[in-house]
Write a protein that holds these residues in place. Structure first.
Motif, PDB file in Angstrom:
ATOM      1  N   ASN A  25       0.872  -1.169   0.000  1.00 34.72           N
ATOM      2  CA  ASN A  25       0.000   0.000   0.000  1.00 34.72           C
ATOM      3  C   ASN A  25       0.913   1.224   0.000  1.00 34.72           C
ATOM      4  OD1 ASN A  25      -1.397   2.252   1.824  1.00 34.72           O
ATOM      5  ND2 ASN A  25      -2.994   1.116   0.727  1.00 34.72           N
ATOM      6  N   LEU A  26       0.797   2.074  -1.020  1.00 32.75           N
ATOM      7  CA  LEU A  26       1.744   3.171  -1.239  1.00 32.75           C
ATOM      8  C   LEU A  26       1.125   4.526  -0.963  1.00 32.75           C
ATOM      9  CD1 LEU A  26       4.415   4.398  -2.520  1.00 32.75           C
ATOM     10  CD2 LEU A  26       3.189   4.326  -4.700  1.00 32.75           C
ATOM     11  N   GLN A  27       1.912   5.378  -0.289  1.00 32.11           N
ATOM     12  CA  GLN A  27       1.628   6.811  -0.227  1.00 32.11           C
ATOM     13  C   GLN A  27       2.898   7.538  -0.663  1.00 32.11           C
ATOM     14  OE1 GLN A  27      -1.046   8.350   3.032  1.00 32.11           O
ATOM     15  NE2 GLN A  27      -0.292   6.514   4.084  1.00 32.11           N
ATOM     16  N   ILE A  28       2.721   8.558  -1.483  1.00 32.81           N
ATOM     17  CA  ILE A  28       3.874   9.320  -1.957  1.00 32.81           C
ATOM     18  C   ILE A  28       3.504  10.795  -2.018  1.00 32.81           C
ATOM     19  CG2 ILE A  28       3.268   8.950  -4.400  1.00 32.81           C
ATOM     20  CD1 ILE A  28       6.354   8.761  -4.917  1.00 32.81           C
ATOM     21  N   GLN A  29       4.437  11.649  -1.616  1.00 34.08           N
ATOM     22  CA  GLN A  29       4.173  13.089  -1.585  1.00 34.08           C
ATOM     23  C   GLN A  29       5.405  13.842  -2.040  1.00 34.08           C
ATOM     24  OE1 GLN A  29       2.163  14.684   1.928  1.00 34.08           O
ATOM     25  NE2 GLN A  29       3.469  16.506   1.858  1.00 34.08           N
ATOM     26  N   LYS A  30       5.206  14.786  -2.934  1.00 34.24           N
ATOM     27  CA  LYS A  30       6.291  15.653  -3.363  1.00 34.24           C
ATOM     28  C   LYS A  30       6.626  16.637  -2.243  1.00 34.24           C
ATOM     29  CE  LYS A  30       7.147  14.313  -7.593  1.00 34.24           C
ATOM     30  NZ  LYS A  30       8.478  13.827  -8.002  1.00 34.24           N
ATOM     31  N   PRO A  31       7.879  17.103  -2.163  1.00 35.56           N
ATOM     32  CA  PRO A  31       8.258  18.034  -1.087  1.00 35.56           C
ATOM     33  C   PRO A  31       7.723  19.435  -1.347  1.00 35.56           C
ATOM     34  CG  PRO A  31      10.078  17.757  -2.606  1.00 35.56           C
ATOM     35  CD  PRO A  31       9.011  16.802  -3.058  1.00 35.56           C
ATOM     36  N   SER A  32       7.815  20.266  -0.334  1.00 34.18           N
ATOM     37  CA  SER A  32       7.467  21.676  -0.499  1.00 34.18           C
ATOM     38  C   SER A  32       8.469  22.326  -1.455  1.00 34.18           C
ATOM     39  CB  SER A  32       7.493  22.380   0.857  1.00 34.18           C
ATOM     40  OG  SER A  32       8.798  22.293   1.422  1.00 34.18           O
ATOM     41  N   PRO A  33       8.112  23.453  -2.082  1.00 34.49           N
ATOM     42  CA  PRO A  33       9.001  24.093  -3.057  1.00 34.49           C
ATOM     43  C   PRO A  33      10.408  24.369  -2.524  1.00 34.49           C
ATOM     44  CG  PRO A  33       6.822  25.077  -3.183  1.00 34.49           C
ATOM     45  CD  PRO A  33       6.800  24.139  -1.999  1.00 34.49           C
ATOM     46  N   SER A  34      10.541  24.667  -1.244  1.00 35.23           N
ATOM     47  CA  SER A  34      11.854  24.992  -0.683  1.00 35.23           C
ATOM     48  C   SER A  34      12.792  23.789  -0.643  1.00 35.23           C
ATOM     49  CB  SER A  34      11.695  25.580   0.726  1.00 35.23           C
ATOM     50  OG  SER A  34      10.931  24.720   1.541  1.00 35.23           O
ATOM     51  N   LEU A  35      12.243  22.574  -0.783  1.00 41.63           N
ATOM     52  CA  LEU A  35      13.067  21.359  -0.774  1.00 41.63           C
ATOM     53  C   LEU A  35      13.051  20.618  -2.113  1.00 41.63           C
ATOM     54  CD1 LEU A  35      12.182  19.863   2.731  1.00 41.63           C
ATOM     55  CD2 LEU A  35      14.422  20.734   2.021  1.00 41.63           C
ATOM     56  N   SER A  36      12.380  21.175  -3.099  1.00 45.41           N
ATOM     57  CA  SER A  36      12.157  20.438  -4.342  1.00 45.41           C
ATOM     58  C   SER A  36      13.437  20.210  -5.143  1.00 45.41           C
ATOM     59  CB  SER A  36      11.126  21.161  -5.219  1.00 45.41           C
ATOM     60  OG  SER A  36      11.585  22.461  -5.559  1.00 45.41           O
ATOM     61  N   GLU A  37      14.470  21.006  -4.923  1.00 45.96           N
ATOM     62  CA  GLU A  37      15.723  20.798  -5.637  1.00 45.96           C
ATOM     63  C   GLU A  37      16.569  19.694  -5.013  1.00 45.96           C
ATOM     64  OE1 GLU A  37      18.145  24.103  -6.486  1.00 45.96           O
ATOM     65  OE2 GLU A  37      16.624  25.178  -7.651  1.00 45.96           O
ATOM     66  N   THR A  38      16.264  19.318  -3.790  1.00 43.75           N
ATOM     67  CA  THR A  38      17.081  18.318  -3.096  1.00 43.75           C
ATOM     68  C   THR A  38      16.334  17.013  -2.828  1.00 43.75           C
ATOM     69  OG1 THR A  38      16.491  19.369  -0.997  1.00 43.75           O
ATOM     70  CG2 THR A  38      18.596  20.005  -1.986  1.00 43.75           C
ATOM     71  N   ILE A  39      15.041  17.097  -2.561  1.00 40.45           N
ATOM     72  CA  ILE A  39      14.243  15.912  -2.256  1.00 40.45           C
ATOM     73  C   ILE A  39      13.331  15.610  -3.441  1.00 40.45           C
ATOM     74  CG2 ILE A  39      12.586  14.866  -0.672  1.00 40.45           C
ATOM     75  CD1 ILE A  39      15.302  15.529   0.604  1.00 40.45           C
ATOM     76  N   TYR A  40      13.374  14.358  -3.915  1.00 43.39           N
ATOM     77  CA  TYR A  40      12.467  13.985  -5.001  1.00 43.39           C
ATOM     78  C   TYR A  40      11.063  13.730  -4.462  1.00 43.39           C
ATOM     79  CZ  TYR A  40      10.188  11.412  -8.691  1.00 43.39           C
ATOM     80  OH  TYR A  40       9.276  10.997  -9.627  1.00 43.39           O
ATOM     81  N   ALA A  41      10.965  12.972  -3.374  1.00 41.45           N
ATOM     82  CA  ALA A  41       9.649  12.662  -2.817  1.00 41.45           C
ATOM     83  C   ALA A  41       9.802  12.047  -1.437  1.00 41.45           C
ATOM     84  CB  ALA A  41       8.882  11.699  -3.725  1.00 41.45           C
ATOM     85  N   PHE A  42       8.706  12.058  -0.693  1.00 41.91           N
ATOM     86  CA  PHE A  42       8.575  11.277   0.530  1.00 41.91           C
ATOM     87  C   PHE A  42       7.669  10.086   0.203  1.00 41.91           C
ATOM     88  CE2 PHE A  42       9.356  15.630   1.839  1.00 41.91           C
ATOM     89  CZ  PHE A  42      10.367  15.477   2.783  1.00 41.91           C
ATOM     90  N   VAL A  43       8.067   8.910   0.661  1.00 44.48           N
ATOM     91  CA  VAL A  43       7.360   7.680   0.298  1.00 44.48           C
ATOM     92  C   VAL A  43       7.074   6.867   1.553  1.00 44.48           C
ATOM     93  CG1 VAL A  43       7.479   5.546  -1.039  1.00 44.48           C
ATOM     94  CG2 VAL A  43       8.561   7.614  -1.927  1.00 44.48           C
ATOM     95  N   GLU A  44       5.913   6.251   1.574  1.00 43.97           N
ATOM     96  CA  GLU A  44       5.612   5.319   2.656  1.00 43.97           C
ATOM     97  C   GLU A  44       4.880   4.109   2.079  1.00 43.97           C
ATOM     98  OE1 GLU A  44       4.705   6.633   6.792  1.00 43.97           O
ATOM     99  OE2 GLU A  44       2.720   5.795   6.339  1.00 43.97           O
ATOM    100  N   VAL A  45       5.348   2.915   2.457  1.00 48.18           N
ATOM    101  CA  VAL A  45       4.682   1.695   2.023  1.00 48.18           C
ATOM    102  C   VAL A  45       4.368   0.823   3.230  1.00 48.18           C
ATOM    103  CG1 VAL A  45       5.745   1.661  -0.268  1.00 48.18           C
ATOM    104  CG2 VAL A  45       6.866   0.460   1.621  1.00 48.18           C
ATOM    105  N   LYS A  46       3.274   0.093   3.126  1.00 51.39           N
ATOM    106  CA  LYS A  46       2.920  -0.955   4.081  1.00 51.39           C
ATOM    107  C   LYS A  46       2.725  -2.238   3.291  1.00 51.39           C
ATOM    108  CE  LYS A  46       0.489   2.087   7.353  1.00 51.39           C
ATOM    109  NZ  LYS A  46      -0.812   2.368   8.011  1.00 51.39           N
ATOM    110  N   THR A  47       3.008  -3.366   3.916  1.00 51.28           N
ATOM    111  CA  THR A  47       2.821  -4.654   3.278  1.00 51.28           C
ATOM    112  C   THR A  47       1.902  -5.527   4.117  1.00 51.28           C
ATOM    113  OG1 THR A  47       3.957  -6.652   2.513  1.00 51.28           O
ATOM    114  CG2 THR A  47       4.936  -5.507   4.374  1.00 51.28           C
ATOM    115  N   ASP A  48       1.075  -6.312   3.425  1.00 54.90           N
ATOM    116  CA  ASP A  48       0.165  -7.186   4.166  1.00 54.90           C
ATOM    117  C   ASP A  48       0.764  -8.553   4.457  1.00 54.90           C
ATOM    118  OD1 ASP A  48       0.086  -8.368   1.671  1.00 54.90           O
ATOM    119  OD2 ASP A  48      -1.948  -7.686   1.192  1.00 54.90           O
TER     120      ASP A  48
END
Length: 272
Positions: A25-48
């Protein structure tokens, strides 16, 4: 000069097919503009259920957290299988743009190429309690907000050298189809000095980094247009099928492990 990055790394495991295959189960979020040049995304996964999580080479780095551990992922040159054993509990990741780890940590990224290591490597005490504090938060959104606040507070004054930044941009624009001699000339560096910078910031030589980007884009194009594998390879500068298969083998796309081999083989079979 426009340094905005057109590069979008591709991870088959995070597609709908990959999530279904590994029970994620995936959640993904792009960073705020102030971090967009350094962080591609924040990701969270859960597995059953306990499973493997294959990561294909894409030139990026990740801080990877579970309730039991915290790890830093060095740049990979072949598929890495990460075991996910905590059922229905979140695995949280901070996904860095290529070369951007040194915006926060004064480390030589080449020291951990092809490794998953303890967070002590980063030598930044402010991040050593990140795992514990992350899992005090009750939601993915709260974990992202906490991570962003910490990253912004501790961002270092160092940034990518302008010539390296330009070299990365040219590699992205050409999908890795880049002559290293021409690239060094274009950015105004000797090939030796350019390689030193690539190793320090990305963990790979300039040639290996470009090849990683090219292979990652090849996998992405094959996913978007299943069935035209050789066409995509020729379009990305591979001479013929033999050259393409040799490069695939070098990256362990089909051969690193039974899990990865089965997944990647099934993933790129024509559907329908």
């Amino acid at each position: 000069m426009d340094f905005s990055s057109p590069y979008q790394p591709f991870q088959p495991t995070l597609t709908c097919v990959g999530q279904d295959r590994f029970g994620l189960n995936l959640q993904i979020q792009k960073p705020s503009p102030s971090l967009s040049e350094t962080i591609y995304a924040f990701v969270e996964v859960k597995t059953d259920h306990p499973t493997m999580y294959p990561i294909v080479p894409d030139g990026t780095n990740i801080l990877f957290f579970s309730v039991c551990s915290e790890l830093f992922g060095g740049t990979q040159s072949s598929i890495l299988d990460v075991p996910l054993n905590e059922e229905r509990r979140p695995y949280f990741g901070i996904w860095f743009q290529p070369g951007k780890v040194r915006s926060f940590f004064d480390v030589d990224v080449s020291e951990v190429t092809n490794k998953l290591i303890n967070l002590d490597f980063l030598e930044n005490s402010a991040f050593l309690s990140l795992q514990e504090n992350l899992y005090e938060k009750s939601s993915f959104k709260e974990r992202v907000a906490y991570s962003e606040a910490l990253l912004l507070k501790h961002v270092a004054p160092r940034s990518l050298p302008a010539q390296l930044k330009y070299a990365l941009l040219l590699i992205y624009r050409e999908s890795g189809m880049t002559s290293m001699t021409q690239l060094a000339s274009e950015v105004g560096l000797s090939t030796r000095h350019m390689n030193r910078q690539f190793l320090l910031y990305t963990g790979l030589t300039s040639k290996a980094f470009a090849q990683t980007i090219r292979m990652n884009q090849y996998l992405k194009r094959c996913y978007q247009d299943v069935g035209s594998y050789l066409h995509h390879g020729l379009d990305l500068g591979f001479f013929d099928q033999s050259h393409l298969l040799k490069t695939i083998a070098q990256h362990g796309i089909y051969s690193l492990s039974a899990i990865s081999q089965q997944f990647m083989s099934n993933f790129y079979k024509p559907r329908g």
